[in-house]
Design an enzyme around this catalytic site. Structure first.
Site, PDB file in Angstrom:
ATOM      1  N   ILE A 182      54.023  33.036  44.645  1.00 36.24           N
ATOM      2  CA  ILE A 182      52.920  33.223  43.701  1.00 36.24           C
ATOM      3  C   ILE A 182      52.448  31.855  43.214  1.00 36.24           C
ATOM      4  O   ILE A 182      53.254  30.986  42.875  1.00 36.24           O
ATOM      5  CB  ILE A 182      53.396  34.085  42.512  1.00 36.24           C
ATOM      6  CG1 ILE A 182      53.714  35.502  43.017  1.00 36.24           C
ATOM      7  CG2 ILE A 182      52.340  34.135  41.418  1.00 36.24           C
ATOM      8  CD1 ILE A 182      54.487  36.337  42.011  1.00 36.24           C
TER       9      ILE A 182
ATOM     10  N   HIS B 242      44.975  40.909  52.688  1.00 35.92           N
ATOM     11  CA  HIS B 242      45.990  41.892  52.300  1.00 35.92           C
ATOM     12  C   HIS B 242      45.848  43.127  53.182  1.00 35.92           C
ATOM     13  O   HIS B 242      44.740  43.618  53.382  1.00 35.92           O
ATOM     14  CB  HIS B 242      45.813  42.259  50.827  1.00 35.92           C
ATOM     15  CG  HIS B 242      46.885  43.175  50.323  1.00 35.92           C
ATOM     16  ND1 HIS B 242      48.134  42.727  49.959  1.00 35.92           N
ATOM     17  CD2 HIS B 242      46.917  44.514  50.156  1.00 35.92           C
ATOM     18  CE1 HIS B 242      48.881  43.750  49.585  1.00 35.92           C
ATOM     19  NE2 HIS B 242      48.163  44.849  49.688  1.00 35.92           N
TER      20      HIS B 242
ATOM     21  N   ASP C 296      46.948  40.502  44.057  1.00 40.49           N
ATOM     22  CA  ASP C 296      45.990  41.192  44.930  1.00 40.49           C
ATOM     23  C   ASP C 296      44.862  41.855  44.150  1.00 40.49           C
ATOM     24  O   ASP C 296      44.394  42.937  44.507  1.00 40.49           O
ATOM     25  CB  ASP C 296      46.716  42.233  45.809  1.00 40.49           C
ATOM     26  CG  ASP C 296      47.840  41.599  46.625  1.00 40.49           C
ATOM     27  OD1 ASP C 296      47.633  40.472  47.105  1.00 40.49           O
ATOM     28  OD2 ASP C 296      48.899  42.206  46.768  1.00 40.49           O
TER      29      ASP C 296
END
Lengths: 223, 223
Positions: free
Chosen positions: A96, A113, A149
Site C-alpha cells: 500500500i 484490478h 481500489d
C-alpha cells in the site's frame, strides 16, 4: 508526438507489465516504459524489464510486510523521478502506498484490478467473484487514491462467468482483458483524453484532447 | 407443461410486472401471474394487473414506513397462498420482508435490482452507478434473503455507461434489460433449471432439469 513515460511498480510475475511493454515496443501505444521498480529482488517483472532493455531497479521494502518504510517510499519517489516518469502504473505491486507518494504523483498513479469495481475490491478478486456467483465479472483500470481500489474508474472490461467455470478459467478470461485494457488506458492518458470531475472520469474524443493528464486529474472522488 | 404460478408484490409503476405479464400472455414463458399484491392502493401495478385479468389485491401495510406489521405480513402470506403461488417475484416492492415471510417462501422469492450486484445495493442503484463513474452497469435477478440485495444471483445483464450519458439515459438502458431478464429468470425456474449451492446459482442445461425450484433452493449464501 512525445511518448508518455511510464514507471511500473511490480512485485510478481508482471504479465500486465509485459502487455504494456509489448504494446509499447510494437508501437501500438505512445508510451515508453521508463523504469520498472520492484520490492522483490527476484521478481519476474524485473527480468521482463531487463529482457526488454528497460531499467529494472530493486528497492528493498524495509521491515514491513504490507507497506514501505517512509524513508524507503521516498526512495521509490526518487527512483521514479530520476527516470523522468509522467505516470505510475501499478502492476501487481503488493504494498500500500501512502500519502507522501500519492501526493507527489497526485492524479498520475493508475492500477488495474481483476473485477468490475466497486464489486470485489482487495485481494483475490477473481475468487471473490466466483464464490459470490456473479454472472459477469471483468477488470478495471482506475486512478489510485488513498482507499483500497476506490479511485476513479478509467476503463472497465466485462467477461462472462460461465456455468461450469473453474476459478482458474474465470481468472484467465479476466487476465486476457487486463492485458487489453491496461495499455489502452495508458494510451488515453498519452493522448490527454482523460478528465476527472467529482470522482467520475470522462474520456474525451480525440479532437477534444487538450492537456496532459497531470494537469487535469488532481482531484479525487471526494473533490 | 403446467405453468409456474407467480405472485407479484409491487408498490409502484410495475413496469417489470408488465414485462412478466406480456411474456406470459404471449406464451413466451410457462408462467401465469396468479395474483398481484400491493401495499399502495392506487399503484399503477394494480391497474396493470386488472387490465390483464389478473387478481389485484391491495393489502394496507399498517403503521410502518419501510416494513409490514407482523400481522399484516401474515396477511400477505395468506393472500399469496390463497392464489396458489409457486414463486414470489418482487417488482418495485418498497418494503423489507421479514423472517416469517422469508421462511414461509424459502428459496422461492426473487427480486430484480438495477445494478450488477454486489455493486450498488439499496436505493437509487442507477444513480449510485452513474455517480461512481463505472463503465458498465446492468441488472440482476436474485433470490431474496434476509440482507439487502444480497441473495444468490440468478441472471445478470450488462449495459455500457456511455460518455455523456445522463442518469436517466443510463436508467432507461438498464430498465430495458430488466424487462428482458426478469421473465427469462422465471422461465428458468419454471423449467426447473436453477440450483443453488453455497450461495452460487447454477443453471442446468434443459435436459438436466429435474425438480421444481422449491425443492432445490432452500439454502442461502451462508449455507
Amino acid at each position: 508526438m512525445e511518448k508518455l513515460k511510464v514507471g511500473v511498480l511490480a512485485s510478481g510475475t508482471g504479465s500486465n507489465l509485459q502487455a504494456i511493454i509489448d504494446a509499447s515496443l510494437a508501437g501500438d501505444i505512445d508510451v515508453e516504459v521508463a523504469v520498472v521498480v520492484s520490492d522483490v529482488e527476484d521478481a519476474v517483472a524485473l527480468e521482463r524489464a531487463r529482457a526488454a532493455g528497460v531499467p529494472a531497479v530493486h528497492v528493498p521494502p524495509g521491515k514491513y510486510r504490507t507497506k514501505l518504510e517512509p524513508e524507503i517510499e521516498e526512495r521509490y519517489v526518487e527512483t521514479l523521478e530520476e527516470h523522468g516518469v509522467d505516470v505510475i502504473a501499478l502492476a501487481g505491486f503488493m504494498r500500500i502506498l501512502h500519502d507522501d507518494f500519492l501526493t507527489h504523483f497526485a492524479g498520475r498513479i493508475i492500477n488495474i484490478h481483476p473485477s468490475l469495481l466497486p464489486s470485489f475490491p482487495g485481494l483475490d478478486a477473481q475468487r471473490q467473484a466466483w464464490e459470490y456467483g456473479v454472472r459477469w465479472s471483468g477488470a478495471t483500470v482506475h486512478f489510485v487514491d488513498a482507499g483500497v481500489d476506490t479511485g476513479p474508474v478509467i476503463i472497465q472490461a466485462v467477461v462472462p462467468v460461465r456455468d461450469g467455470d473453474t476459478r482458474d478459467q474465470l481468472a484467465a478470461r479476466i487476465l486476457e482483458e487486463e492485458h487489453r485494457i491496461y495499455p489502452m488506458a495508458l494510451q488515453l492518458i498519452a493522448e490527454g483524453r482523460i478528465t476527472v470531475d467529482g470522482g467520475r472520469v470522462s474520456i474525451l474524443k480525440p479532437r477534444q484532447a487538450t492537456e496532459p493528464v497531470r494537469e487535469t486529474t488532481g482531484e479525487g472522488r471526494g473533490a
